[in-house]
Design a protein around this motif. Structure first.
Motif, PDB file in Angstrom:
ATOM      1  N   CYS A 227      16.411  -7.092 -14.543  1.00 53.62           N
ATOM      2  CA  CYS A 227      17.569  -7.705 -13.904  1.00 53.62           C
ATOM      3  C   CYS A 227      17.198  -9.020 -13.238  1.00 53.62           C
ATOM      4  CB  CYS A 227      18.154  -6.737 -12.869  1.00 53.62           C
ATOM      5  SG  CYS A 227      18.728  -5.186 -13.612  1.00 53.62           S
ATOM      6  N   ASP A 228      18.195  -9.862 -13.048  1.00 50.99           N
ATOM      7  CA  ASP A 228      18.010 -11.163 -12.410  1.00 50.99           C
ATOM      8  C   ASP A 228      18.462 -11.163 -10.959  1.00 50.99           C
ATOM      9  OD1 ASP A 228      17.182 -12.913 -14.777  1.00 50.99           O
ATOM     10  OD2 ASP A 228      18.978 -11.913 -15.526  1.00 50.99           O
ATOM     11  N   VAL A 229      19.540 -10.445 -10.672  1.00 49.74           N
ATOM     12  CA  VAL A 229      20.105 -10.414  -9.325  1.00 49.74           C
ATOM     13  C   VAL A 229      20.414  -8.970  -8.958  1.00 49.74           C
ATOM     14  CG1 VAL A 229      22.022 -11.176  -7.840  1.00 49.74           C
ATOM     15  CG2 VAL A 229      21.086 -12.727  -9.566  1.00 49.74           C
TER      16      VAL A 229
ATOM     17  N   ILE B  96      21.470 -10.702 -15.940  1.00 55.37           N
ATOM     18  CA  ILE B  96      21.889  -9.340 -15.618  1.00 55.37           C
ATOM     19  C   ILE B  96      21.928  -9.201 -14.103  1.00 55.37           C
ATOM     20  CG2 ILE B  96      21.368  -6.874 -15.812  1.00 55.37           C
ATOM     21  CD1 ILE B  96      19.818  -7.548 -18.411  1.00 55.37           C
ATOM     22  N   TRP B  97      23.099  -8.863 -13.589  1.00 49.19           N
ATOM     23  CA  TRP B  97      23.303  -8.576 -12.175  1.00 49.19           C
ATOM     24  C   TRP B  97      23.512  -7.077 -12.033  1.00 49.19           C
ATOM     25  CZ3 TRP B  97      25.732 -12.288  -8.313  1.00 49.19           C
ATOM     26  CH2 TRP B  97      25.405 -13.613  -8.609  1.00 49.19           C
ATOM     27  N   ILE B  98      22.969  -6.484 -10.963  1.00 49.80           N
ATOM     28  CA  ILE B  98      23.107  -5.048 -10.746  1.00 49.80           C
ATOM     29  C   ILE B  98      23.363  -4.769  -9.266  1.00 49.80           C
ATOM     30  CG2 ILE B  98      20.618  -4.625 -10.499  1.00 49.80           C
ATOM     31  CD1 ILE B  98      21.137  -2.051 -12.278  1.00 49.80           C
ATOM     32  N   TRP B  99      24.249  -3.821  -8.994  1.00 45.98           N
ATOM     33  CA  TRP B  99      24.608  -3.426  -7.635  1.00 45.98           C
ATOM     34  C   TRP B  99      24.031  -2.043  -7.356  1.00 45.98           C
ATOM     35  CZ3 TRP B  99      27.029  -7.169 -10.067  1.00 45.98           C
ATOM     36  CH2 TRP B  99      27.711  -8.158  -9.347  1.00 45.98           C
TER      37      TRP B  99
ATOM     38  N   LEU C 299      34.802 -11.679 -10.929  1.00 38.43           N
ATOM     39  CA  LEU C 299      34.597 -11.256  -9.545  1.00 38.43           C
ATOM     40  C   LEU C 299      33.188 -10.760  -9.263  1.00 38.43           C
ATOM     41  CD1 LEU C 299      37.928  -9.322  -8.925  1.00 38.43           C
ATOM     42  CD2 LEU C 299      37.346 -11.666  -8.265  1.00 38.43           C
ATOM     43  N   ASN C 300      32.522 -10.229 -10.254  1.00 38.51           N
ATOM     44  CA  ASN C 300      31.255  -9.533 -10.045  1.00 38.51           C
ATOM     45  C   ASN C 300      30.070 -10.327 -10.590  1.00 38.51           C
ATOM     46  OD1 ASN C 300      32.279  -7.061  -8.781  1.00 38.51           O
ATOM     47  ND2 ASN C 300      33.334  -6.793 -10.733  1.00 38.51           N
ATOM     48  N   GLY C 301      29.762 -11.436  -9.913  1.00 38.11           N
ATOM     49  CA  GLY C 301      28.661 -12.293 -10.318  1.00 38.11           C
ATOM     50  C   GLY C 301      29.147 -13.686 -10.664  1.00 38.11           C
ATOM     51  N   ARG C 302      28.196 -14.575 -10.941  1.00 36.78           N
ATOM     52  CA  ARG C 302      28.529 -15.968 -11.262  1.00 36.78           C
ATOM     53  C   ARG C 302      29.046 -16.084 -12.687  1.00 36.78           C
ATOM     54  NH1 ARG C 302      23.242 -18.642  -8.699  1.00 36.78           N
ATOM     55  NH2 ARG C 302      23.996 -18.790  -6.571  1.00 36.78           N
ATOM     56  N   GLY C 303      30.084 -16.871 -12.836  1.00 37.94           N
ATOM     57  CA  GLY C 303      30.616 -17.172 -14.159  1.00 37.94           C
ATOM     58  C   GLY C 303      31.470 -16.056 -14.730  1.00 37.94           C
TER      59      GLY C 303
ATOM     60  N   ILE D 298      26.265  -4.849 -13.780  1.00 41.44           N
ATOM     61  CA  ILE D 298      26.205  -3.387 -13.834  1.00 41.44           C
ATOM     62  C   ILE D 298      26.470  -2.860 -12.427  1.00 41.44           C
ATOM     63  CG2 ILE D 298      24.830  -1.373 -14.442  1.00 41.44           C
ATOM     64  CD1 ILE D 298      23.122  -3.260 -16.214  1.00 41.44           C
ATOM     65  N   LEU D 299      27.543  -2.096 -12.306  1.00 46.89           N
ATOM     66  CA  LEU D 299      27.971  -1.558 -11.026  1.00 46.89           C
ATOM     67  C   LEU D 299      28.181  -0.055 -11.159  1.00 46.89           C
ATOM     68  CD1 LEU D 299      29.889  -4.327 -11.828  1.00 46.89           C
ATOM     69  CD2 LEU D 299      30.085  -4.259  -9.373  1.00 46.89           C
ATOM     70  N   GLY D 300      28.719   0.537 -10.141  1.00 47.65           N
ATOM     71  CA  GLY D 300      28.932   1.981 -10.224  1.00 47.65           C
ATOM     72  C   GLY D 300      30.114   2.424  -9.408  1.00 47.65           C
TER      73      GLY D 300
END
Length: 166
Positions: A123-125, A99-102, A12-16, A71-73
């Motif tokens: 990070c990438d996204v 690496i995706w971060i919110w 759910l949280n990013g591609r793949g 990486i979320l919070g």
């Protein structure tokens, strides 16, 4: 730093297929937040080296294609000291993983703050901006409200302005 949750397999949280880490602590306190329990910096369990080693191992599982780390919070950018070592290790030890971060902070706020911008550089996204309940849209991918953006970090840092992910 405390960890609110960790999902070894997350789609759910990013591609793949991804590993998703939820940090504890957030000062934004967005009305309608789906994860309000993580506002408390003491929520969850302490982040330990053994746990970081497990994340690196999970990202490198040989027989399963893991795309990367999300990486979320809470608010990851309020946990920079705890996350810097992890993202550096992902770059060094996890070839081909993104690496995706919110964040409730905007791209512009993050790059203006040197204590936050180093973490962003690994990070990438970035999905940026506070959740705004009045702008909630359940049809959006990877974000909860219309104001939030899905940003290509590398392109944005190169161009000096937010560039949306294709």
């Amino acid at each position: 730093m405390n960890i609110a949750d960790y999902k070894k397999f997350d789609v759910l949280n990013g591609r793949g297929l991804r590993n998703s880490l939820f940090t504890s602590g957030c000062r934004h306190h967005c009305k309608g937040c789906f994860n309000a329990a993580t506002w408390n910096f003491d929520y969850g369990t302490p982040y330990m080296q053994q746990f970081e080693d497990q994340i690196i191992s999970d990202l490198n599982i040989a027989n399963i294609k893991i795309s990367g780390l999300s990486i979320l919070g809470g608010e990851p950018f309020e946990n920079v000291d705890g996350l810097l070592g992890l993202v550096k290790r992902v770059r060094q030890e996890c070839e081909g993983k993104d690496i995706w971060i919110w964040s409730g902070y905007t791209f512009e706020e993050i790059v203006a703050d040197t204590s936050k911008s180093e973490l962003l550089s690994y990070c990438d996204v970035l999905i940026d901006g506070k959740f705004i309940l009045e702008q909630r849209n359940l049809k959006l991918q990877w974000r909860g409200s219309e104001n939030q953006r899905v940003i290509d970090v590398k392109q944005s840092l190169n161009q000096g302005m937010a560039v949306l992910l294709d």
